[in-house]
Design a protein around this motif. Sequence first.
Motif, short mmCIF file in Angstrom:
data_model
loop_
_atom_site.label_atom_id
_atom_site.label_comp_id
_atom_site.label_asym_id
_atom_site.label_seq_id
_atom_site.Cartn_x
_atom_site.Cartn_y
_atom_site.Cartn_z
N PHE A 1 14.15 5.34 9.08
CA PHE A 1 14.57 4.96 7.76
C PHE A 1 14.98 6.15 7.22
O PHE A 1 16.71 5.83 6.36
CB PHE A 1 13.15 4.19 7.50
CG PHE A 1 12.18 2.82 7.38
CD1 PHE A 1 13.34 2.02 7.11
CD2 PHE A 1 11.89 3.26 8.58
CE1 PHE A 1 12.65 0.75 8.02
CE2 PHE A 1 11.42 2.24 9.38
CZ PHE A 1 11.88 0.59 9.07
N HIS A 2 14.76 6.54 6.71
CA HIS A 2 15.10 7.98 6.15
C HIS A 2 15.26 9.60 6.61
O HIS A 2 16.30 10.05 5.75
CB HIS A 2 13.97 8.66 4.61
CG HIS A 2 13.44 7.03 4.13
ND1 HIS A 2 12.01 6.77 4.58
CD2 HIS A 2 13.99 6.60 3.51
CE1 HIS A 2 11.38 5.84 4.03
NE2 HIS A 2 12.47 5.43 3.64
N SER B 1 2.84 16.85 -5.00
CA SER B 1 3.46 15.28 -5.89
C SER B 1 2.28 14.66 -6.16
O SER B 1 2.31 14.14 -7.16
CB SER B 1 4.70 14.60 -4.81
OG SER B 1 5.60 15.13 -4.81
N ALA B 2 1.05 14.83 -5.34
CA ALA B 2 0.47 14.21 -5.61
C ALA B 2 -0.25 14.36 -7.02
O ALA B 2 -1.29 14.02 -7.31
CB ALA B 2 -1.00 13.87 -4.53
N HIS C 1 0.66 -1.18 0.07
CA HIS C 1 -0.13 0.36 -0.31
C HIS C 1 1.01 1.28 0.22
O HIS C 1 2.16 1.04 0.43
CB HIS C 1 -0.86 0.11 1.18
CG HIS C 1 -0.47 -0.37 2.10
ND1 HIS C 1 0.51 0.59 3.10
CD2 HIS C 1 -0.22 -1.07 3.12
CE1 HIS C 1 1.08 0.22 4.08
NE2 HIS C 1 0.95 -1.15 4.25
N PRO C 2 0.29 2.32 -0.46
CA PRO C 2 1.43 4.16 -0.61
C PRO C 2 2.15 3.69 0.84
O PRO C 2 0.87 3.26 1.53
CB PRO C 2 -0.08 4.46 -0.90
CG PRO C 2 -0.77 4.04 -2.33
CD PRO C 2 -0.68 2.87 -0.93
N GLU C 3 2.13 4.44 0.84
CA GLU C 3 3.89 4.82 2.55
C GLU C 3 3.78 6.64 1.75
O GLU C 3 5.26 6.99 1.66
CB GLU C 3 4.93 4.11 2.75
CG GLU C 3 4.85 2.70 2.73
CD GLU C 3 4.39 2.63 4.35
OE1 GLU C 3 4.18 3.55 5.00
OE2 GLU C 3 3.85 1.60 4.79
N MET C 4 2.82 7.55 1.26
CA MET C 4 3.38 8.60 0.64
C MET C 4 3.72 9.49 1.95
O MET C 4 4.67 10.41 1.25
CB MET C 4 1.68 8.97 1.01
CG MET C 4 1.21 8.49 -0.29
SD MET C 4 -0.62 9.32 -0.94
CE MET C 4 -0.98 8.47 -1.60
N HIS D 1 7.03 9.39 2.73
CA HIS D 1 8.06 9.40 2.78
C HIS D 1 8.72 9.49 1.95
O HIS D 1 10.18 8.52 1.43
CB HIS D 1 8.59 7.66 2.98
CG HIS D 1 8.18 6.97 4.28
ND1 HIS D 1 8.62 7.78 5.04
CD2 HIS D 1 6.72 7.13 5.15
CE1 HIS D 1 8.35 6.49 6.63
NE2 HIS D 1 7.39 6.42 6.19
N ILE D 2 8.40 10.43 0.43
CA ILE D 2 9.10 10.48 -0.53
C ILE D 2 9.97 11.94 0.38
O ILE D 2 9.68 12.53 1.11
CB ILE D 2 8.38 11.92 -0.95
CG1 ILE D 2 6.70 12.87 -0.78
CG2 ILE D 2 7.28 10.68 -2.01
CD1 ILE D 2 6.60 13.49 -2.30
N ARG D 3 10.80 12.40 -0.69
CA ARG D 3 11.60 13.59 0.13
C ARG D 3 11.41 14.75 -1.01
O ARG D 3 10.91 14.45 -2.01
CB ARG D 3 13.57 13.25 -0.90
CG ARG D 3 13.24 12.12 -0.66
CD ARG D 3 13.97 10.88 1.08
NE ARG D 3 14.56 9.96 1.33
CZ ARG D 3 15.05 9.10 1.40
NH1 ARG D 3 16.67 10.69 1.63
NH2 ARG D 3 15.76 8.02 1.73
N VAL D 4 12.07 15.50 -0.48
CA VAL D 4 10.82 16.55 -1.42
C VAL D 4 12.14 18.06 -1.01
O VAL D 4 13.56 17.29 0.10
CB VAL D 4 10.48 18.25 -0.25
CG1 VAL D 4 8.88 16.12 -0.75
CG2 VAL D 4 9.95 17.94 0.86
N PRO D 5 13.05 19.45 -1.05
CA PRO D 5 13.74 20.01 -1.10
C PRO D 5 13.41 20.38 0.11
O PRO D 5 12.57 20.60 0.54
CB PRO D 5 13.71 21.89 -2.08
CG PRO D 5 12.69 21.12 -3.59
CD PRO D 5 11.90 19.39 -2.35
N HIS E 1 5.18 20.34 -1.18
CA HIS E 1 5.83 19.27 -1.99
C HIS E 1 4.43 18.16 -1.81
O HIS E 1 4.89 17.76 -2.90
CB HIS E 1 7.20 19.39 -1.02
CG HIS E 1 7.77 20.44 -1.80
ND1 HIS E 1 8.04 21.26 -1.34
CD2 HIS E 1 8.46 20.73 -2.57
CE1 HIS E 1 8.58 22.70 -1.82
NE2 HIS E 1 8.91 21.40 -3.48
#
Lengths: 298, 298
Positions: free
Chosen positions: B180-181, B225-226, B157-160, B162-166, B221
Motif C-alpha cells: 500500500f505505502h 511516535s507512540a 483498530h490501529p494499524e501502527m 503504517h506510519i511514515r518516518v524519515p 521512530h
Amino acid sequence: MEKPILGGVEAGGTKVVCVVGRGPDELLAEERIPTTTPAETLASVVDFFRATEAQHGRCTAFGIASFGPLDLDPRSPTWGCLRQTPKPGWERTDLVTPLRKAFGTPVAIDTDVNGAGLAEVLWGAGRGAGCLVYFTVGTGIGGGAIVNGEPLHGLSHPEMGHIRVPYYRGDETFKGTCPFHGDCVEGLASGSAILARWGTPAESLPADHPAWELLGFYLAHLCLSATMLFSPHIIVMGGGVMKSQPLLPAVRRWTQRLLAGYVQLSTLEGSLERYIVPPALGDRAGVLGALALAARAH
Amino acid sequence: MEKPILGGVEAGGTKVVCVVGRGPDELLAEERIPTTTPAETLASVVDFFRATEAQHGRCTAFGIASFGPLDLDPRSPTWGCLRQTPKPGWERTDLVTPLRKAFGTPVAIDTDVNGAGLAEVLWGAGRGAGCLVYFTVGTGIGGGAIVNGEPLHGLSHPEMGHIRVPYYRGDETFKGTCPFHGDCVEGLASGSAILARWGTPAESLPADHPAWELLGFYLAHLCLSATMLFSPHIIVMGGGVMKSQPLLPAVRRWTQRLLAGYVQLSTLEGSLERYIVPPALGDRAGVLGALALAARAH
C-alpha cells in the motif's frame, strides 16, 4: 434541577481566560487576564472568581486547561504544577492550589489540547465520539486525545507535535525551529517555523503561496500517524495557523494521499471532510475545554 | 470460588492456537491447527473445544485474537469478520459465529496485538499500566494500545506499522515492501523488508551487521511516535524479528536519541530498559491475549 455553576480557566502564555457558567450556552461571566508573573496572574484569577461568587454563587468545581508541560501524575507531589517551561518564572508553578485554597472545591487540570478535545466530544464536532484526536497548530503544535470520554494520559501527557516525519521534497535544508528536535513536526510546520521560513505569519501568506502544500504535507503526516496509532473517529484541528483558508483542504488532500486506500472505511473515503474538521466550538474550544474539565471534576 | 474456564483462539496466518484454561498459570489444554481454508480451520477449532468440553466442562467465554484487518465496530452487521485481507479465501470470514453457534457463550474478538497488549497489562510486563503500547515486529509490523484496561478502537483498530518516518541515512533508494505505502515503517523494517533487503531472515544476520542500526532507527521512530501521541507507561515489543539480540538495544538507543531529553521523566532517562521491554509472556503473549479477551468477555 438547575445545572451546577462551574469555573473554567484557560491558561495561555500571553493571557488567561476565566469563565463562570453552567455550560457552553449558559456563560455568566468572563474575563481576560494578561499572563504576567505567576503570583500576580493567579491572584487575579482568584479575584475574578471571588467577584463572580458574590454575584452568581460559588462554583462547585473548577477546571484548568493550561499550556504545558504539566505534571498530571495523580500520585506525584507536584501534580498540577508546570514542569520545565520556556515561559520565564512559570517553571514549577502550582496552578491548582490557589483556587483550591480560596474556594475549597474540586479543581481539575489538564493540557489545553486535552481540554479542547473534551469540549469537542461533549459539545462540539465529535459529540459522543469514542476516540477523538485534537490538534492545535499555532506558535507551537500540540495534540490531545479523548478515549472513551477520558483525556489520555500515561507517564505524562501527549506531546504530539514532536514526532519526526519525512521531509517535504526540496525542504531538506530547513533545519526546523524546535529547540529540542529541530525538524520535528512542530519545528517544521508551526507558526514559529512559518515565521522563520517566510518572515511573516501564516495569515499574511497569499492563497497561492507554496507554503500551503508544504504545511499540508507535514500536518498530514501528523494526521496519518494519529490515524494509524489511534484509529480515531474524528480529528479536530484548531489553532491560529489552521484558520488560514487554504490549509485544511491541503491537510485533507495529503492525508488522503498518504493513507493510499489502506483503511477502507466510508469516513476515510472522498475528501475527508467528515474526518479532519475544524473545532465546532471555534475559538471557544480552549475556554470551554476548561469548563468541560470542571464538569468532569464535578 | 473456582475461576471460570475460558477458551482462547489465537488466529494467525499460518496456524491457529487454541487453549482452554482458567488463566495463564492454569492452562488445561492446547492445540495448534494449521490455517488452511476458513471452513476447515474453524471446524477444527470448534472440534477442539468440543473435545475439551467433554473433559473439562464448557468454556464460559471465548476470546479470539486474530490477524486483521477486522471489523470491530459493534454496530456493524459484519462485526467479528475479517475485512479485505491478502490471505486467500479469508476475506469477509466470520470468525465469531461458529463458536457462538456451537457453544452459545459470549465470544470476544480483537486484533492479535490488542490481545497481546491486554495480556501484558493483566499478567505481564505492564501489569496495571494505565496506558500500554504493544508492537509486534514479524513478517509485518502491528501495534495495539490498552488504555485504562480497554483495547483501543475508534473507526477501526490501529494499524501502527503504517506510519511514515524519515529515511535512515543512505537508505533512500530502498523503496520498501508495503504493497500500500511502500516505505511506511512496515515496508522498511518488517521481516518482509529484511528478506527483501538482505535475502535472509533476521535471525541469520550476524550481530555486527549494519541491519541492526538501520532497523533500530526505524523502529525507534515508531516508539517515538507512540511516546509523543500516547505518553504510555510502557512499550512492549514482541514478534519474531525482535528476538534477535542486537535489535532491542538498538531501538532503545535510537529512541533515546530521538527523544533528545524532551520529556523529562525518570522512566525515560538512561537506557530506557524499563520503558521499551520484551513481552514478559514471551511467545505466550498471543495466545494468552486470546485468553485475556475471553476473561474480559466473561
